[in-house]
Design an enzyme around this catalytic site. Structure first.
Site, PDB file in Angstrom:
ATOM      1  N   GLY A   1      44.327  42.084  31.009  1.00 47.33           N
ATOM      2  CA  GLY A   1      45.380  41.687  30.066  1.00 47.33           C
ATOM      3  C   GLY A   1      44.956  40.604  29.100  1.00 47.33           C
ATOM      4  O   GLY A   1      45.653  40.340  28.116  1.00 47.33           O
ATOM      5  N   GLU A   2      43.852  39.929  29.403  1.00 49.10           N
ATOM      6  CA  GLU A   2      43.430  38.821  28.544  1.00 49.10           C
ATOM      7  C   GLU A   2      42.281  39.271  27.641  1.00 49.10           C
ATOM      8  O   GLU A   2      42.493  39.905  26.632  1.00 49.10           O
ATOM      9  CB  GLU A   2      43.087  37.606  29.402  1.00 49.10           C
ATOM     10  CG  GLU A   2      44.330  37.116  30.170  1.00 49.10           C
ATOM     11  CD  GLU A   2      44.107  35.851  30.966  1.00 49.10           C
ATOM     12  OE1 GLU A   2      43.463  34.910  30.468  1.00 49.10           O
ATOM     13  OE2 GLU A   2      44.566  35.813  32.128  1.00 49.10           O
ATOM     14  N   MET A   3      41.031  39.020  28.030  1.00 47.70           N
ATOM     15  CA  MET A   3      39.925  39.352  27.123  1.00 47.70           C
ATOM     16  C   MET A   3      39.319  40.728  27.410  1.00 47.70           C
ATOM     17  O   MET A   3      38.533  41.232  26.620  1.00 47.70           O
ATOM     18  CB  MET A   3      38.880  38.244  27.193  1.00 47.70           C
ATOM     19  CG  MET A   3      39.479  36.890  26.790  1.00 47.70           C
ATOM     20  SD  MET A   3      38.393  35.487  27.076  1.00 47.70           S
ATOM     21  CE  MET A   3      37.478  35.484  25.553  1.00 47.70           C
TER      22      MET A   3
END
Lengths: 352, 127
Positions: A146-148
């Site tokens: 969900g982030e990088m």
């Protein structure tokens, strides 16, 4: 065994006592508490002399320089669109200025990007404390879908294909190569160098009475007494590195998701430091509070009462003037720091 | 019969005191979110009692030298948590709520002549 609400009742004399004390310094002219008391209070906020580095990852210029490059390199994310600095932007006090973070697919995440200021001294990282060190934390967001949304094998392959990075890793970690461990150590080393500088408050602590105004001085005393802010925002970084449910109306269990069966950890998040806090609105782990006066008013009695509520959060009965003065004090924590240079990043060789 | 009764009471009291002395032989406090003392060394087989003499709840957690993690739950003011030390080496002890509250060194040595020399524990507060 005393229940939390009973304990709070037993402590209810504290604000009253502080209120009586507050009357002593509520006049327009700074009088302050007795000199020894104020000196002791100020003594709790002395800055440390140097930056600590762990034994298994000591500082080196080569590591910090490599970490600086990696921190600003968007290729550490899966789609090569966001770097660590996207969420921890030095132009925004090492945050992103958004209520909650945004991932590499433009997806809005559930928690706010915390600043990375002064983390060299931090005991547990992330809002819920799930990382025990900067080394442990550094590569987590890179690999979080969900982030990088990067994978470590792909990142190692990308970096290994860039001669400038191969040389930088060799210089920083001779013979160790490009691994998750060396990537983490380099980023962590750079992050430890991100330290807020002297603020007007520090000059006052050192003895310059003209560095902050009288309202801020009264705010400092209220911060430490009636406001009970220093119960958690303690020490020169203004954090106890601990986890508290501060009564925000939010379904996120925070540390309670990781540590089950400990009531005060439900809805509990890490106490953020307050250095340069005036530059980091909106506030709280979910960015739900817009301004610093709103933050103080939340603690004054705007919190949600529930069994997990921190024993250190209780109704304060602050006057509007006291709210204003506590905010005036917090604004003295803003330092004028050196401009952060964006590094020139090594590029892969392009064959004609 | 009266002197006999007094002697009996004295024996019971002495036994209780001795038992009590063993139970609290190794005591660490948590006042002000700080473990006091924060460095301790005990022999294998003993029990470390960590008392919450603070005004707020605490949550003692520890990691044994073999890496086993144990969460001793919530300790309200006046409560205590007992850590039975059954391994030689460095234990990591921390409060799960207040991460600055950690034992810097908690070293368990062999009970008799053999003494293990260990480095100071690395303390962490990850969940």
């Amino acid at each position: 065994m005393m229940a939390i609400h009973e304990m709070k009742k037993a402590r209810s004399w504290l604000p009253r006592l502080a209120l009586a004390g507050a009357a002593l310094f509520s006049s327009a002219v700074w009088a302050g508490p007795a000199e020894p008391d104020l000196a002791a209070m100020k003594g709790r906020y002395q800055r440390p002399a140097g930056v600590p580095f762990p034994r298994d990852n000591p500082f080196s210029e080569a590591k910090a320089e490599l970490g600086h490059k990696l921190f600003f390199d968007p290729r550490v994310s899966g789609p090569s669109t966001m770097s660590c600095a996207s969420c921890h932007n030095p132009a925004l006090s090492w945050g992103d200025g958004l209520p909650t973070a945004v991932g590499s697919a433009a997806n809005v995440l559930g928690r706010r990007s915390p600043t990375i200021l002064n983390l060299a001294w931090a005991d547990a990282l992330m809002w819920d404390g799930r990382a025990g060190s900067l080394e442990e934390q550094a590569t987590g967001p890179m690999q979080a879908p969900g982030e990088m949304n990067q994978t470590m094998p792909k990142l190692i392959s990308i970096l290994g294909g860039i001669p400038g990075y191969r040389a930088a890793f060799q210089s920083a970690f001779p013979g160790e190569g490009i691994t998750e461990k060396t990537i983490a150590k380099a980023v962590a080393t750079y992050e430890r160098t991100v330290v807020s500088g002297d603020a007007p408050f520090d000059k006052w602590i050192k003895g310059d009475e003209t560095a902050i105004d009288d309202a801020a001085k009264r705010g400092f005393v209220a911060f430490n007494t009636k406001g009970n802010c220093a119960a958690c925002h303690s020490g020169w970084r203004f954090t106890d590195d601990s986890f508290h449910d501060i009564g925000l109306p939010d379904a996120d269990l925070g540390r309670g998701k990781l540590v089950e069966g400990v009531e005060p950890l439900r809805y509990a998040f890490k106490t953020p430091g307050l250095r340069n806090i005036a530059l980091r609105a909106p506030y709280m782990h979910n960015g739900s509070v817009a301004t610093l006066p709103d933050v103080v008013r939340h603690y004054d009695g705007g919190f949600r009462k529930r069994p997990s509520l921190s024993a250190e959060v209780y109704k304060l009965n602050l006057s509007p003037k006291e709210v204003e003065e506590i905010v005036a004090f917090m604004k003295t924590l803003t330092s004028t720091d050196a401009t952060i240079a964006v590094p020139v990043l090594p590029r892969a060789e392009v064959t004609q | 019969m009266k002197p006999v009764k007094h002697v009996a009471i004295a024996i019971v009291c002495a036994a209780a005191l001795m038992g009590g002395a063993r139970a609290v032989e190794t005591m660490v406090g948590q006042k002000g979110k700080i473990f006091t003392p924060d460095e301790i060394s005990r022999a294998k087989g003993e029990t470390l009692r960590i008392a919450n003499d603070d005004s707020i709840p605490h949550n003692v957690q520890f990691v044994s030298p073999s890496g086993d993690k144990k969460n001793l739950g919530l300790q309200m003011p006046g409560d205590h948590a007992d850590v039975a030390v059954d391994q030689i080496g460095d234990y990591q002890v921390v409060c799960g709520i207040h991460c600055q509250s950690a034992l810097n060194s908690f070293q368990v040595t062999a009970p008799k002549s053999f003494q293990l020399v260990s480095p100071i524990s690395f303390v962490f507060c990850a969940a």
